[in-house]
Scaffold this active site. Structure first.
Site, PDB file in Angstrom:
ATOM      1  N   ASP A   1     -10.310   8.368   2.469  1.00 21.49           N
ATOM      2  CA  ASP A   1      -9.230   7.533   1.976  1.00 21.49           C
ATOM      3  C   ASP A   1      -7.891   8.212   2.297  1.00 21.49           C
ATOM      4  O   ASP A   1      -7.742   9.426   2.163  1.00 21.49           O
ATOM      5  CB  ASP A   1      -9.368   7.330   0.458  1.00 21.49           C
ATOM      6  CG  ASP A   1      -8.500   6.185  -0.054  1.00 21.49           C
ATOM      7  OD1 ASP A   1      -9.060   5.148  -0.458  1.00 21.49           O
ATOM      8  OD2 ASP A   1      -7.258   6.322  -0.021  1.00 21.49           O
TER       9      ASP A   1
ATOM     10  N   ASN B   1     -13.624  -2.272  -6.218  1.00 18.96           N
ATOM     11  CA  ASN B   1     -12.576  -3.035  -6.887  1.00 18.96           C
ATOM     12  C   ASN B   1     -12.585  -4.481  -6.387  1.00 18.96           C
ATOM     13  O   ASN B   1     -12.578  -4.715  -5.174  1.00 18.96           O
ATOM     14  CB  ASN B   1     -11.207  -2.400  -6.596  1.00 18.96           C
ATOM     15  CG  ASN B   1     -11.102  -0.984  -7.154  1.00 18.96           C
ATOM     16  OD1 ASN B   1     -11.648  -0.686  -8.209  1.00 18.96           O
ATOM     17  ND2 ASN B   1     -10.408  -0.113  -6.438  1.00 18.96           N
TER      18      ASN B   1
ATOM     19  N   VAL C   1      -7.055  -3.919  -0.505  1.00 18.86           N
ATOM     20  CA  VAL C   1      -7.433  -4.279   0.874  1.00 18.86           C
ATOM     21  C   VAL C   1      -8.567  -5.306   0.804  1.00 18.86           C
ATOM     22  O   VAL C   1      -9.643  -5.001   0.265  1.00 18.86           O
ATOM     23  CB  VAL C   1      -7.882  -3.034   1.672  1.00 18.86           C
ATOM     24  CG1 VAL C   1      -8.348  -3.448   3.066  1.00 18.86           C
ATOM     25  CG2 VAL C   1      -6.752  -2.012   1.768  1.00 18.86           C
TER      26      VAL C   1
ATOM     27  N   HIS D   1     -15.224  -2.616   0.261  1.00 19.21           N
ATOM     28  CA  HIS D   1     -15.425  -1.187   0.506  1.00 19.21           C
ATOM     29  C   HIS D   1     -15.876  -0.533  -0.788  1.00 19.21           C
ATOM     30  O   HIS D   1     -15.513  -0.961  -1.874  1.00 19.21           O
ATOM     31  CB  HIS D   1     -14.151  -0.512   1.014  1.00 19.21           C
ATOM     32  CG  HIS D   1     -12.922  -0.851   0.230  1.00 19.21           C
ATOM     33  ND1 HIS D   1     -12.268  -2.060   0.383  1.00 19.21           N
ATOM     34  CD2 HIS D   1     -12.250  -0.172  -0.719  1.00 19.21           C
ATOM     35  CE1 HIS D   1     -11.237  -2.096  -0.446  1.00 19.21           C
ATOM     36  NE2 HIS D   1     -11.202  -0.962  -1.135  1.00 19.21           N
TER      37      HIS D   1
ATOM     38  N   HIS E   1     -15.669   2.961  -2.851  1.00 20.52           N
ATOM     39  CA  HIS E   1     -15.016   4.263  -2.976  1.00 20.52           C
ATOM     40  C   HIS E   1     -16.067   5.264  -3.435  1.00 20.52           C
ATOM     41  O   HIS E   1     -16.784   5.009  -4.415  1.00 20.52           O
ATOM     42  CB  HIS E   1     -13.923   4.227  -4.054  1.00 20.52           C
ATOM     43  CG  HIS E   1     -12.781   3.306  -3.773  1.00 20.52           C
ATOM     44  ND1 HIS E   1     -11.565   3.748  -3.295  1.00 20.52           N
ATOM     45  CD2 HIS E   1     -12.662   1.964  -3.921  1.00 20.52           C
ATOM     46  CE1 HIS E   1     -10.742   2.708  -3.173  1.00 20.52           C
ATOM     47  NE2 HIS E   1     -11.380   1.619  -3.546  1.00 20.52           N
TER      48      HIS E   1
HETATM   49  P1  AMP Z   1      -8.743  -0.888  -2.996  1.00 18.82           P
HETATM   50  O1  AMP Z   1      -7.495  -0.667  -3.799  1.00 18.82           O
HETATM   51  O2  AMP Z   1     -10.005  -0.769  -3.765  1.00 18.82           O
HETATM   52  O3  AMP Z   1      -8.642  -2.179  -2.204  1.00 18.82           O
HETATM   53  O4  AMP Z   1      -8.815   0.319  -1.974  1.00 18.82           O
HETATM   54  C1  AMP Z   1      -8.115   0.365  -0.771  1.00 18.82           C
HETATM   55  C2  AMP Z   1      -8.049   1.798  -0.380  1.00 18.82           C
HETATM   56  O5  AMP Z   1      -7.749   1.891   0.991  1.00 18.82           O
HETATM   57  C3  AMP Z   1      -6.975   2.611  -1.103  1.00 18.82           C
HETATM   58  O6  AMP Z   1      -7.587   3.681  -1.819  1.00 18.82           O
HETATM   59  C4  AMP Z   1      -6.079   3.115   0.014  1.00 18.82           C
HETATM   60  O7  AMP Z   1      -5.596   4.417  -0.208  1.00 18.82           O
HETATM   61  C5  AMP Z   1      -7.002   3.043   1.210  1.00 18.82           C
HETATM   62  N1  AMP Z   1      -6.368   2.886   2.513  1.00 18.82           N
HETATM   63  C6  AMP Z   1      -5.420   1.992   2.855  1.00 18.82           C
HETATM   64  N2  AMP Z   1      -5.103   2.145   4.162  1.00 18.82           N
HETATM   65  C7  AMP Z   1      -5.879   3.139   4.639  1.00 18.82           C
HETATM   66  C8  AMP Z   1      -6.039   3.774   5.914  1.00 18.82           C
HETATM   67  N3  AMP Z   1      -5.327   3.382   6.983  1.00 18.82           N
HETATM   68  N4  AMP Z   1      -6.927   4.769   6.034  1.00 18.82           N
HETATM   69  C9  AMP Z   1      -7.666   5.170   4.978  1.00 18.82           C
HETATM   70  N5  AMP Z   1      -7.569   4.620   3.751  1.00 18.82           N
HETATM   71  C10 AMP Z   1      -6.690   3.621   3.591  1.00 18.82           C
END
Ligand code: AMP
Length: 114
Positions: free
Chosen positions: A28, A87, A96, A100, A102
């Protein structure tokens, strides 16, 4: 195209910790723990509640991949351990729209989560 699709397509560089036919795993960008890995399906399922019956193998692969990544990182033993988080939507904290998992580890994690 989501940011994760671009990582999977190798348009955005992110070293992969693990990959198989269903998913990839990478660190992340904004880690919330010493270990914070994202496990992302190659198929774009926007969020877990929108997965369909046909996604069963993909959903299972994400959890199997989590165990493999945990083993690789040396945190599978119960004397260490890890937490998996998915989430969904606004109150879940989704940012996003590409499913995914975590994987968080490397420090004691509080319960209940914030
Ligand atoms: P969520 O809030 O559950 O949708 O998680 C999205 C996650 O993607 C967050 O923890 C961000 O820090 C991570 N994230 C966003 N852009 C990137 C990226 N380019 N590379 C790695 N992690 C990312």
């Amino acid at each position: 195209m989501t940011i994760f699709e671009k990582i999977i397509a190798r348009e955005i560089p992110a070293p992969l910790l693990y990959e198989d036919e269903f998913c990839v795993a990478f660190n992340d960008a904004n880690p919330q723990a010493p270990i914070h890995v994202l496990i992302v399906p190659r198929k774009v399922i926007p969020r877990v509640g929108e997965a369909e019956a046909e996604d069963q193998a993909t959903l299972g692969a994400l959890l199997l991949a989590a165990g493999k990544v945990a083993n690789q990182l040396g945190i599978k033993d119960i004397s260490k351990g890890f937490r998996l988080v998915i989430n969904h939507g606004r109150d879940g904290g989704e940012t996003v729209p590409h499913l995914h998992v975590h994987l968080l580890a490397g420090r004691p994690l509080e319960w209940p989560p914030g």
